[in-house]
Design a protein around this motif. Structure first.
Motif, PDB file in Angstrom:
ATOM      1  N   ASN A  15       9.319  -0.022   1.107  1.00  0.00           N
ATOM      2  CA  ASN A  15       9.138   1.395   1.407  1.00  0.00           C
ATOM      3  C   ASN A  15       8.140   2.032   0.455  1.00  0.00           C
ATOM      4  O   ASN A  15       7.785   1.465  -0.572  1.00  0.00           O
ATOM      5  CB  ASN A  15      10.485   2.115   1.277  1.00  0.00           C
ATOM      6  N   VAL A  16       7.735   3.229   0.783  1.00  0.00           N
ATOM      7  CA  VAL A  16       6.836   3.982  -0.084  1.00  0.00           C
ATOM      8  C   VAL A  16       7.676   4.725  -1.125  1.00  0.00           C
ATOM      9  O   VAL A  16       8.579   5.484  -0.788  1.00  0.00           O
ATOM     10  CB  VAL A  16       5.988   4.980   0.732  1.00  0.00           C
ATOM     11  N   PHE A  17       7.353   4.474  -2.379  1.00  0.00           N
ATOM     12  CA  PHE A  17       8.018   5.181  -3.465  1.00  0.00           C
ATOM     13  C   PHE A  17       7.290   6.490  -3.714  1.00  0.00           C
ATOM     14  O   PHE A  17       6.091   6.601  -3.483  1.00  0.00           O
ATOM     15  CB  PHE A  17       7.978   4.353  -4.756  1.00  0.00           C
ATOM     16  N   GLU A  18       8.011   7.459  -4.210  1.00  0.00           N
ATOM     17  CA  GLU A  18       7.415   8.704  -4.689  1.00  0.00           C
ATOM     18  C   GLU A  18       7.612   8.716  -6.192  1.00  0.00           C
ATOM     19  O   GLU A  18       8.734   8.551  -6.676  1.00  0.00           O
ATOM     20  CB  GLU A  18       8.086   9.911  -4.049  1.00  0.00           C
ATOM     21  N   ILE A  19       6.519   8.866  -6.912  1.00  0.00           N
ATOM     22  CA  ILE A  19       6.566   8.845  -8.370  1.00  0.00           C
ATOM     23  C   ILE A  19       6.054  10.182  -8.886  1.00  0.00           C
ATOM     24  O   ILE A  19       5.009  10.663  -8.462  1.00  0.00           O
ATOM     25  CB  ILE A  19       5.687   7.724  -8.944  1.00  0.00           C
ATOM     26  N   TYR A  20       6.796  10.753  -9.800  1.00  0.00           N
ATOM     27  CA  TYR A  20       6.372  11.973 -10.486  1.00  0.00           C
ATOM     28  C   TYR A  20       6.241  11.634 -11.958  1.00  0.00           C
ATOM     29  O   TYR A  20       7.101  10.937 -12.517  1.00  0.00           O
ATOM     30  CB  TYR A  20       7.405  13.096 -10.294  1.00  0.00           C
ATOM     31  N   THR A  21       5.156  12.084 -12.561  1.00  0.00           N
ATOM     32  CA  THR A  21       4.928  11.795 -13.974  1.00  0.00           C
ATOM     33  C   THR A  21       4.576  13.067 -14.712  1.00  0.00           C
ATOM     34  O   THR A  21       4.081  14.031 -14.131  1.00  0.00           O
ATOM     35  CB  THR A  21       3.780  10.780 -14.162  1.00  0.00           C
ATOM     36  N   ASP A  22       4.836  13.055 -16.011  1.00  0.00           N
ATOM     37  CA  ASP A  22       4.448  14.183 -16.847  1.00  0.00           C
ATOM     38  C   ASP A  22       4.284  13.697 -18.272  1.00  0.00           C
ATOM     39  O   ASP A  22       4.950  12.759 -18.711  1.00  0.00           O
ATOM     40  CB  ASP A  22       5.497  15.293 -16.794  1.00  0.00           C
ATOM     41  N   GLU A  72       6.150  -5.777  -7.721  1.00  0.00           N
ATOM     42  CA  GLU A  72       4.760  -6.142  -7.435  1.00  0.00           C
ATOM     43  C   GLU A  72       4.332  -5.673  -6.054  1.00  0.00           C
ATOM     44  O   GLU A  72       5.115  -5.671  -5.118  1.00  0.00           O
ATOM     45  CB  GLU A  72       4.601  -7.659  -7.514  1.00  0.00           C
ATOM     46  N   ASN A  73       3.075  -5.280  -5.973  1.00  0.00           N
ATOM     47  CA  ASN A  73       2.432  -4.909  -4.715  1.00  0.00           C
ATOM     48  C   ASN A  73       3.192  -3.809  -3.959  1.00  0.00           C
ATOM     49  O   ASN A  73       3.369  -3.886  -2.749  1.00  0.00           O
ATOM     50  CB  ASN A  73       2.237  -6.144  -3.824  1.00  0.00           C
ATOM     51  N   SER A  74       3.618  -2.808  -4.698  1.00  0.00           N
ATOM     52  CA  SER A  74       4.346  -1.693  -4.091  1.00  0.00           C
ATOM     53  C   SER A  74       3.389  -0.641  -3.544  1.00  0.00           C
ATOM     54  O   SER A  74       2.245  -0.536  -3.968  1.00  0.00           O
ATOM     55  CB  SER A  74       5.253  -1.021  -5.127  1.00  0.00           C
ATOM     56  N   ARG A  75       3.910   0.132  -2.608  1.00  0.00           N
ATOM     57  CA  ARG A  75       3.200   1.310  -2.092  1.00  0.00           C
ATOM     58  C   ARG A  75       3.876   2.533  -2.686  1.00  0.00           C
ATOM     59  O   ARG A  75       5.104   2.618  -2.708  1.00  0.00           O
ATOM     60  CB  ARG A  75       3.280   1.354  -0.572  1.00  0.00           C
ATOM     61  N   ALA A  76       3.052   3.460  -3.163  1.00  0.00           N
ATOM     62  CA  ALA A  76       3.624   4.661  -3.777  1.00  0.00           C
ATOM     63  C   ALA A  76       2.669   5.835  -3.678  1.00  0.00           C
ATOM     64  O   ALA A  76       1.457   5.672  -3.613  1.00  0.00           O
ATOM     65  CB  ALA A  76       3.955   4.392  -5.247  1.00  0.00           C
ATOM     66  N   LYS A  77       3.273   7.006  -3.672  1.00  0.00           N
ATOM     67  CA  LYS A  77       2.542   8.257  -3.851  1.00  0.00           C
ATOM     68  C   LYS A  77       2.898   8.719  -5.253  1.00  0.00           C
ATOM     69  O   LYS A  77       4.068   8.906  -5.569  1.00  0.00           O
ATOM     70  CB  LYS A  77       2.983   9.302  -2.827  1.00  0.00           C
TER      71      LYS A  77
END
Length: 157
Positions: A15-22, A72-77
């Protein structure tokens, strides 16, 4: 603990992960944080404090740590409030081809972190998105809270 979260994330790797960073800096103390989620549920989060750093370094470190946590080889926003990081990633292919220096041979600030982030992003399929800081976006605000905690924990040491 880190390996446990990698196993959890592997379960969702199709699945597509959603990543938030700060990343942040206050009174000479820096901190980075990330939240990895899917469909509004937090799957993983992490943060740490650091002395003698910069806000930009902490922004880059947050994205690096988040991408390291992915299978490995993940899909993410990946959502960030750092325009500096997004601009650096946009220029990274040219800098890489140019020996990691600017066109005029000038050094690139934070080149060590930019190189690492560029390498990591090439191992995944990342869609980079800018978000406005402190604008009420739930997981961006969570990252900010994690940064504050990490900085205060660092101050106690």
């Amino acid at each position: 603990m880190y390996r446990f979260w990698q196993r959890v994330l592997r379960l969702f790797s199709g699945n597509v992960f959603e990543i938030y960073t700060d990343g942040s800096l206050k009174h000479g103390k820096g901190a980075w944080a990330y939240v990895i989620s899917r469909r509004g549920k937090i799957l993983s989060e992490d943060s740490a404090g650091q002395k003698k750093t910069s806000s930009n370094r902490m922004e880059f470190q947050a994205a690096i740590e988040a991408l390291k946590a992915l299978p490995e080889n993940s899909r993410a926003k990946l959502y960030t409030d750092s325009r500096v990081m997004l601009e650096a990633l946009e220029k990274s292919p040219r800098w890489s081809a140019n020996g990691w220096v600017k066109n005029q041979g000038q050094p690139i600030p934070e080149v060590d972190l930019i190189r690492e982030l560029y390498t990591l992003q090439c191992q995944h399929r990342i869609e980079w998105r800018w978000v406005k800081a402190h604008s009420g976006i739930e997981f961006n605000e969570r990252c900010d809270e994690l940064c504050i905690r990490a900085r205060s924990k660092d101050l106690e040491i």
